[in-house]
Structure formats: structure tokens, C-alpha cells
Scaffold this active site. Structure first.
Site, mmCIF file in Angstrom:
data_model
loop_
_atom_site.group_PDB
_atom_site.id
_atom_site.type_symbol
_atom_site.label_atom_id
_atom_site.label_comp_id
_atom_site.label_asym_id
_atom_site.label_seq_id
_atom_site.Cartn_x
_atom_site.Cartn_y
_atom_site.Cartn_z
ATOM 1 N N ALA A 174 -1.219 3.555 0.574
ATOM 2 C CA ALA A 174 -0.138 3.013 1.410
ATOM 3 C C ALA A 174 -0.219 3.771 2.736
ATOM 4 O O ALA A 174 0.390 4.823 2.916
ATOM 5 C CB ALA A 174 1.201 3.228 0.731
ATOM 6 N N GLY A 219 6.725 9.525 5.910
ATOM 7 C CA GLY A 219 5.865 9.274 4.747
ATOM 8 C C GLY A 219 6.306 8.021 4.032
ATOM 9 O O GLY A 219 7.074 7.218 4.572
ATOM 10 N N ASN A 220 5.821 7.798 2.831
ATOM 11 C CA ASN A 220 6.296 6.672 2.019
ATOM 12 C C ASN A 220 6.253 7.062 0.544
ATOM 13 O O ASN A 220 5.836 8.166 0.201
ATOM 14 C CB ASN A 220 5.499 5.398 2.315
ATOM 15 C CG ASN A 220 4.030 5.555 1.978
ATOM 16 O OD1 ASN A 220 3.678 5.748 0.822
ATOM 17 N ND2 ASN A 220 3.175 5.502 2.998
ATOM 18 N N ARG A 221 6.696 6.150 -0.322
ATOM 19 C CA ARG A 221 6.916 6.505 -1.726
ATOM 20 C C ARG A 221 5.679 6.390 -2.617
ATOM 21 O O ARG A 221 5.786 6.491 -3.835
ATOM 22 C CB ARG A 221 7.994 5.585 -2.320
ATOM 23 C CG ARG A 221 9.351 5.780 -1.722
ATOM 24 C CD ARG A 221 10.296 4.713 -2.255
ATOM 25 N NE ARG A 221 11.459 4.575 -1.404
ATOM 26 C CZ ARG A 221 12.548 5.319 -1.504
ATOM 27 N NH1 ARG A 221 12.616 6.255 -2.400
ATOM 28 N NH2 ARG A 221 13.560 5.121 -0.680
ATOM 29 N N SER A 222 4.512 6.151 -2.035
ATOM 30 C CA SER A 222 3.318 6.007 -2.890
ATOM 31 C C SER A 222 3.036 7.318 -3.630
ATOM 32 O O SER A 222 2.990 8.391 -3.028
ATOM 33 C CB SER A 222 2.113 5.613 -2.030
ATOM 34 O OG SER A 222 0.939 5.727 -2.784
#
Ligand code: PMT
Length: 432
Positions: A283, A216-219
Site C-alpha cells: 500500500a 502512513g497507512n494500515r497495511s
């Protein structure tokens, strides 16, 4: 008293929650209620305890034609309309007069009386008309509070300069009621995106590796959700394709929840060709696991190699549609922000790109952001601000560029028709 009057429909149908705080200028709020109603607004008044020392609730009740709300624990007022309902009801919060104390409490996020609670609970834009002693207005603490509220999107109306209740003169007077109404009216009117449909992607995508793990990512989704709210405020029908985030849906927005980049692509592509504007604030994960393991991957003591495949580029796919919407991309970069963003604008054939630097409390998972907005005609910096305030500015720029693009394509179509009819005439045929 001024004889100027607003046009009868300047605020037609606008639901205004008027917060009156303590101070000698509270008496002017009576005229303000009358003028707001003359301009077509529906007004409900919230009086702070200090304001009620200057003007009685009964006065405001008679002028507004509605029960006046004064406390969180006022059973009669809560029975008429609970405070959370009131927060949803409001389309605009106007605090006039706003004392130095009220401004400080709003800036600090207090929720210990009805007015501050409503300001936190409502998504309506807030306008503040200050009124106080000129030294209180000039004090560094008040100015810092005003600056903070502005970055969160609050609109300050005044104060005006002139003679005060004390024998002094300077900035601190409440702006005259007719001018407050005129300022609100200039921001009301027909919405530029009325009848237009805006599609927005927001948040991260999660790419599963096994039943319990994902890439995943931090968005956080905040930027895209703020853009959705700003687009609704401009009158658009908004569809929001949201990755896995825990944010409430802005009022009036149709939300579709997705998980992976491919889910997001499917949801976006099913709607993109019928929308007018697409804003890609998500993102989107660039890679996904080649295979999702059916069972939880076990440690074996050896290094684990994951084979990754590139995900489809949703933004580029939307921009390649024919006909296509007006396409706005985002670019999140840690370095060479402008150069990388310009390259994305060209490569993905976008109309506009909002470049944001990642880190230092901006961009991913932060409450604030700062944008360099790049088109083929140039670049403009939108200064660091709360994401909603920034999204409101961003939408104004998008509307401007969208209108210009529409006008250009109208001219191009017109030229094509003229060329075609000239060709037809030369061939001796009647134009159809
Ligand atoms: O969600 P927040 O916490 O509020 O943070 C906001 C944000 C930083 C995520 C947002 O402002 C932002 O910059 N979003 C784009 C992040 C990003 O992935 O940028 P990118 O440079 O990798 O992608 C460029 C553009 O292509 C983006 O519009 C992206 O949505 C789009 N893209 C990327 C890859 C892909 N497979 N499909 C896409 O559509």
C-alpha cells in the site's frame, strides 16, 4: 493389503513430519511410513500420548529409521533434534490418522503438546487424514473445525467411506495409505516457478513530516508476505521489498526493508527488469510532504497546512519497462471495487489485478482477505480465507496466466520470424 505402489521417486527428497494421533487406525500409520519412504520421502514421526497406546514408538523408529518424537519434554528426542528445528525441518506436515480431538485442538490453536506446537511453529503446508467414528465426523463441531482449518490452508485427505472398527459403515475411515501417498505425490513434482524470479512489494510506506511524525497507512504486510511464501513454495527465487512492518521473513525469501515510497521505488526498479513476475501488494503512500521539517513541528494555536506532493507510481513504472516482467497489481477499494480495479488494470497496463474490498475484517491489517482477480480475459472470485491460503490460490492463477502470456509471446515472436524470413526471401537475400 493393497498391492499398489507409488513410483519410487514420487516424493523424492520431501521431508515429511508424520503426526500420528490416537485411534485404532494408528496401526495403518506404520504402512504409511513404509510407503512414504518407498516414494523417496524422508520421514520423522511425532506420536501423541494417545497414539502411543495403540502403537509403540519403537515400531515407528524401526520403520522410519529415525528417533520418534513424543513429548515437548523428551530430553533424548530434543537432543537429537529440538522441536523448533523439527518445525523448520519439515517441508510437509501430514497428520494421519487425525482424531476428532486432534482436529479440534488444531483448529483452536492449542500448543500444549509436541504435535500442536509443531503445527503452530512450522510454515510447512499441513495435510490432515481424519479417522473417527462416523457420527463424530458428521458432528457440527467437527465439521466447523474442518471448515476453519481449510480456510487456513489445510488439505484434508479423506476420510474414506466403508466399514469401521465398530459394526457400522459410513464416512470416517482413514484413507488407505497408498492413496494418501498418491495425493501428496500429485502435489509434489517439479515446481512450476523453478528457475523463475519473483519480486514482491509488501506493507505500507511511511512519509516523514518531521523527525517524529509521518504519514502512513494500515497495511500490515501480511498479504504480500503470504504471497512471498506461496511463491517460494512454487519453487521461485523471491525478493521481497518490505515497507515498515513487524513480520518474520518467510523461509527462503530475500528481504529488503524500505521506509518511504521513493525508497521502495528505488529498491523495486533496481530489480524489476531482471525478474519474471512482479507482484505489487504494497500500500504505497500516494503523497509525501513537500518538505520534511528539520525539527519537530510546534503547535502555534493556528491551523497547520501541509503541502503534499504525489509519489511516483511504482507499479506503472514496472509495467512500462521494456522488456517487462509479468505484472500483477492490487487494488484496495472501499466502493465500486470491480470498476475501479478494471480502470487501474488498463491505466497502469497490468497483466492481472487482485481487487480487495477494504473493511469488515478483510484487506488492510486483517488476517483474512477476499479477492476479485481481474484480467483482460475475465474475472474470478477467490473466496474469503486466511491470507496464506488465499495467496496460495492466487499464485496458482498467476502461474497459469504467466504461462499463457509466455506462450502467446512465443507465438507472436514465431510469427515475426516467419514474416521477416518471408520478406528477406522476397528481397532475394538468405535469411540470417
Ligand atoms: O498489508 P495487509 O494488511 O495484509 O493488507 C493487504 C492490502 C490491503 C494492503 C493489499 O491486499 C492491497 O490491496 N495492496 C494494495 C493497496 C493499495 O495501495 O492499492 P491502490 O489501489 O492504492 O494501488 C493500486 C496498485 O498500485 C497497488 O498494487 C499498489 O502497490 C500500486 N501503487 C500505488 C501507488 C504508488 N505510488 N505506487 C504503486 O505501485
Amino acid at each position: 493389503m493393497s498391492q499398489q505402489h507409488e513410483a519410487p521417486n514420487a516424493l523424492a527428497g520431501l521431508r515429511v513430519l508424520l503426526g500420528v494421533t490416537g485411534g485404532i487406525a494408528a496401526y495403518k500409520a506404520c504402512e504409511l511410513v513404509r510407503r512414504l519412504r518407498e516414494a523417496g520421502a524422508e520421514v520423522r514421526v511425532v506420536l501423541t500420548a494417545n497414539a502411543a497406546r495403540f502403537v509403540t514408538p519403537l515400531t515407528f523408529q524401526s520403520l522410519s529409521g529415525q528417533p520418534v518424537h513424543s513429548g515437548l519434554w523428551d530430553e533424548a528426542a530434543e537432543a537429537a533434534m529440538g522441536h523448533l528445528q523439527l518445525a523448520h525441518w519439515a517441508q510437509r506436515i501430514l497428520i494421519a490418522p487425525a482424531s476428532a480431538n486432534a482436529i479440534a485442538r488444531l483448529a483452536s490453536g492449542f500448543a500444549d503438546d509436541l504435535l500442536t506446537t509443531l503445527c503452530l511453529a512450522s510454515e510447512a503446508p499441513v495435510a490432515i487424514a481424519p479417522a473417527m467414528n462416523l457420527r463424530m465426523w458428521g458432528h457440527a463441531a467437527t465439521q466447523a473445525n474442518v471448515a476453519l482449518l481449510r480456510t487456513r490452508g489445510a488439505l484434508f485427505l479423506g476420510p474414506a467411506e466403508g466399514r469401521m472398527a465398530e459394526p457400522e459403515s459410513g464416512p470416517g475411515r482413514l484413507l488407505e495409505p497408498h492413496r494418501i501417498v498418491a495425493e501428496l505425490a500429485s502435489r509434489h513434482g517439479p515446481k512450476p516457478l523453478h528457475g523463475k524470479s519473483v519480486l514482491i512489494s509488501a506493507g505500507p510506506t511511511f512519509e516523514d513530516i518531521d523527525p517524529v511524525r509521518f504519514i502512513g497507512n494500515r497495511s500490515s504486510g501480511r498479504m504480500g508476505f503470504a504471497a512471498a511464501q506461496a511463491a517460494v513454495e512454487q519453487g521461485a527465487q523471491v525478493q521481497l521489498i518490505a515497507g515498515p512492518v513487524h513480520l518474520p521473513t518467510p523461509m527462503g525469501v530475500v528481504r529488503v526493508d524500505v521506509r518511504s515510497a521513493r525508497d521502495m521505488r528505488e529498491a523495486v526498479m533496481a530489480r524489476a527488469s531482471t525478474c519474471d513476475i512482479y507482484i505489487g501488494a504494497a500500500a504505497v503512500g500516494d503523497f509525501r510532504a513537500h518538505e520534511i521539517a528539520a525539527h519537530k513541528l510546534k503547535k502555534s494555536g493556528a491551523a497547520l497546512t501541509l503541502s503534499l506532493h504525489e509519489n511516483p507510481d511504482i507499479l506503472a513504472a514496472v509495467a512500462a519497462l521494456k522488456p517487462r516482467p509479468f505484472v500483477v497489481g492490487f487494488a484496495a477499494e472501499t466502493q465500486n471495487v470491480e470498476a475501479y480495479a478494471r480502470a487501474k488494470l488498463e491505466r497502469k497496463k497490468l497483466d492481472l489485478i487482485a481487487a480487495n474490498q477494504v473493511g469488515e475484517g478483510r484487506g488492510f491489517d486483517a488476517c483474512e482477505n477476499e479477492i476479485l482477480l481481474i484480467s483482460r480475459d475475465g474475472a474470478e472470485r477467490l473466496a474469503r480465507a486466511d491470507k496464506l491460503a488465499l495467496a496460495r490460490q492466487l499464485l496458482l492463477r498467476i502461474i497459469e496466466k504467466f504461462e499463457m502470456a509466455k506462450a502467446r509471446s512465443g507465438v507472436a515472436k514465431g510469427k515475426a520470424v516467419v514474416r521477416r524470413s518471408a520478406t528477406v526471401k522476397r528481397a532475394g537475400k538468405r535469411p540470417r
